[in-house]
Design a protein around this motif. Sequence first.
Motif: not given
Lengths: 192, 320
Positions: A19, A36-40, A43, B49, B143, B146, B150-153
């Motif tokens: 990120n 780019l990394v996402f919350p999934a 999980r 998701a 971006r 998504i 999902q929200g952000t990290l």
Amino acid sequence: MTTLCCGGCSWPIPVESWNREEGVRCPVCGEKIVALVFPAIARARSGAQPEGLVSETEASCFYHPGSRAVVPCDECGRFLCSLCEIEIDGRRLCPKCFENSLASNRLEAAETQRTMYDTIALALATFPLLLFWPAIIGAPAALYTVVRRWRAPLSILPRTRIRFYLAALFAAAELAGAGFILRAILRLPRVQ
Amino acid sequence: MAKNKSIYRKLTPRRRGIGGFSQLWLASDHILLVRSSRFVEQYRRFALADIQAIVVTPLADHTPWQLAALGASIVWTLVFLVVDSTAGKIFFGATGAIAIGFSMADIALGRRCRCYLHTAVTRELLTPVSRLRSARAFLERIRPAIEAAQGTLSFDQIAAIAPAVTATPADAPPEVPQAPGYLPEALFGLFLVNAVFVLLMQRFPNELDNVLPTTFFGEFVILIFALARRGVRDPRRLVYALMVIALLFMSWDAVGLARSFTHYMGSVMEQSRRGRPAPPSLTGWVAFEHAPAVLAAGWRMVAGVAGLVAAWFERPVKTA
């Protein structure tokens, strides 16, 4: 957990490099990677676990008698636990109905392939014309495809039926031309 | 005509290939990757998701090669100025214009890249995102979609999951030894063989004149292939410097051959104009006169010997 790799050298990308808007250099190949990394990614990989029956009066899953039913199938009405429930296109289906719907092309959201009959018809109407005589076979085949597959679903992407119209037009014109040539040949005076 | 209502919006332009195209589309809850062979479309869906990461890596910069391709295309096109026949003019003009168009489009599209989409179960190469510019546009569009799902990290969350990921920059990968191959040696060996051929041609002109164009072409192909293939595979420097110098001499030879061939064709035309029977094959063509032949054989001898010696001394020593 998933390991993110550089697309150039397949070396794992360090977590510190995730990120970063400006991108970071790969420690191995030196290319500037954007990850780019996402919350999934955080999980848990396992799905919902079915709940067991608390009392005998509770409805149980049709496929798992020991699990509590949470929803009926929208197609056949069988009770399903959270493991068997498949939610797709706003409907909840059991595995059997899902398979049946998939086999009969009633689930657009799960389709993995479609044949473009309009393109095939247009190709049948045009490509044989390049060699002239094969058009005698290509044109009727194109017309047959147009008539037979007119109602077949086209791409799931935006697409009109213009290819079908063009194929029918070209095929009809080719057949008319073939008829005209045949008529002209039959009218030629016989050589004695 | 009934309008086909679609839930999809275009994410990337089509990436066309010989057998079809691929393209990305965006729905409210997923990305659709379409691979089409024109007659059949195949679909892969990635729920917004479920997308864990998108990684974009630029590929090696090929600007010098792209410029070289453009230059070659221009030279090819300019051949139509020296060709006399109308068909030749049309052929070189049309094919050259197409090649220039492709070369310029390739340069204008910018640097190439690879874009991978990661989910818990797949790592998919997004073929439609093949240029850095289109990758940036793709990320700008995807971006927010998504993050809306999902929200952000945050960096704190990333730090929290860091122990689960084992690789760190401190872990340098082991060096993978790559065999440099023996292509340069084969090329320099061919130089020596051709040098002998050129000298023998002076003695037996009718027997060897038809062989030389083929072996010269073989030299050229091996040289270009060796230069293109080198990359990081071969650490040797001197052999490749020799190859570049040899390429210049080869160009000089090619000019000489073209000149002598043009002269030969001119004499054939002249003979046919006078009503004399034209020679049936290239037996009357003398590829090299004496002086150019000595030069062609000489530089090949020198390059062949120097190249083989350099290749021997520069070859990396095998370690157990």
